[in-house]
Design a protein around this motif. Structure first.
Motif, PDB file in Angstrom:
ATOM      1  N   ILE A 203     143.215  40.010  92.470  1.00  0.00           N
ATOM      2  CA  ILE A 203     143.310  40.075  93.928  1.00  0.00           C
ATOM      3  C   ILE A 203     141.910  39.908  94.514  1.00  0.00           C
ATOM      4  N   ASP A 204     141.813  39.150  95.593  1.00  0.00           N
ATOM      5  CA  ASP A 204     140.531  38.942  96.254  1.00  0.00           C
ATOM      6  C   ASP A 204     140.105  40.245  96.930  1.00  0.00           C
ATOM      7  N   PRO A 205     138.931  40.808  96.584  1.00  0.00           N
ATOM      8  CA  PRO A 205     138.535  42.099  97.158  1.00  0.00           C
ATOM      9  C   PRO A 205     138.197  42.033  98.639  1.00  0.00           C
ATOM     10  N   PHE A 206     137.928  40.823  99.156  1.00  0.00           N
ATOM     11  CA  PHE A 206     137.564  40.674 100.569  1.00  0.00           C
ATOM     12  C   PHE A 206     138.716  40.134 101.409  1.00  0.00           C
ATOM     13  N   PRO A 208     142.470  40.490 100.699  1.00  0.00           N
ATOM     14  CA  PRO A 208     143.446  40.995  99.727  1.00  0.00           C
ATOM     15  C   PRO A 208     144.827  40.358  99.786  1.00  0.00           C
ATOM     16  N   ASP A 209     145.108  39.533 100.791  1.00  0.00           N
ATOM     17  CA  ASP A 209     146.353  38.777 100.770  1.00  0.00           C
ATOM     18  C   ASP A 209     146.286  37.600  99.805  1.00  0.00           C
ATOM     19  N   SER A 223     148.280  32.597  95.807  1.00  0.00           N
ATOM     20  CA  SER A 223     149.013  32.888  97.040  1.00  0.00           C
ATOM     21  C   SER A 223     148.020  33.386  98.079  1.00  0.00           C
ATOM     22  N   SER A 224     148.155  32.885  99.304  1.00  0.00           N
ATOM     23  CA  SER A 224     147.264  33.309 100.382  1.00  0.00           C
ATOM     24  C   SER A 224     147.952  34.251 101.364  1.00  0.00           C
ATOM     25  N   ASN A 225     149.165  34.680 101.018  1.00  0.00           N
ATOM     26  CA  ASN A 225     149.891  35.556 101.929  1.00  0.00           C
ATOM     27  C   ASN A 225     150.602  36.689 101.187  1.00  0.00           C
ATOM     28  N   GLY A 226     149.878  37.300 100.254  1.00  0.00           N
ATOM     29  CA  GLY A 226     150.406  38.478  99.569  1.00  0.00           C
ATOM     30  C   GLY A 226     151.585  38.207  98.658  1.00  0.00           C
TER      31      GLY A 226
END
Length: 230
Positions: A203-206, A208-209, A223-226
């Protein structure tokens, strides 16, 4: 720039299987490595030299390590067949921390960045377990899971009740701290997540979606939307 060996102090560097590697978030020159031959190694000089940190650990594969983001002297180790071990002070012993963890085959661990009392353990066969008291007690949280082989767990750093679990049957998401799970495999052309990657879900820490997942034969997906879609 080239890569250079950084293994002074490892007993058999040519044969050492490193399963997991973590960095102290406050003192980044301090690193810990978990070994496939049953050891944890520590470096305090950015990886130039290593020493073992094994007091209290069984001689078994150290699959995963996590570090308390607030107090980095606290570490947890997931050891398949033995459960979770915890060390609270530098130089102290590792102690079992698996009460209520009914399956010792721990494959993954995740610690909530905003509340390090909360951890999740993914087992190979019995699903997800959760502790809210820093490893003293664990309870199973599996409602909605269709696969209990948990390969990786990721926690949203800004919304800690949002948790993701990667399995051989794809990725599952919980928005209530693991109480309920839903499959989020839209548009992934093969739901099997890779079991050959030590941590196939990130998961991207900055942002998070934004999620990344490694699949079994279909490459990496984002995925860019969770997890709603890719």
């Amino acid at each position: 720039m080239v890569w250079t060996p950084s293994d002074t102090g490892l007993p058999n560097p040519d044969f050492e299987l490193i399963e997991t590697l973590i960095i102290d978030p406050i003192t980044p020159r301090t690193l810990y490595a978990g070994s496939g031959i049953g050891a944890v190694y520590k470096s305090t000089d950015g990886g130039n030299n290593w020493s073992d940190d094994i007091n209290g650990l069984p001689s078994a594969l150290v699959k995963v390590l996590v570090i308390d983001p607030v107090n980095p002297k606290i570490l947890y180790a997931g050891i398949p067949g033995y459960g979770v071990f915890k060390k609270e002070f530098s130089g102290d012993f590792w102690l079992p921390a698996s009460f209520g963890l009914n399956d010792p085959n721990v494959e993954s661990l995740a610690i909530a960045p905003s509340n390090p009392q909360v951890l999740y353990a993914g087992t190979f066969g019995s699903g997800v377990f959760k502790t809210t008291d820093a490893g003293f007690n664990w309870t199973a949280v599996n409602n909605g899971l269709s696969d209990f082989n948990i390969l990786s767990i990721a926690i949203d750093p800004t919304t800690p009740n949002t948790v993701y679990a990667a399995t051989f049957n794809g990725v599952f998401k919980s928005t209530d701290g693991g109480a309920n799970w839903n499959s989020i495999n839209n548009e992934i052309p093969g739901t099997a997540i890779s079991g050959t990657i030590s941590n196939p879900l990130a998961i991207d820490p900055f942002i998070p979606d934004t999620l990344y997942s490694g699949t079994n034969g279909d490459g990496f997906y984002k995925s860019s939307n969770g997890g709603t879609n890719r």
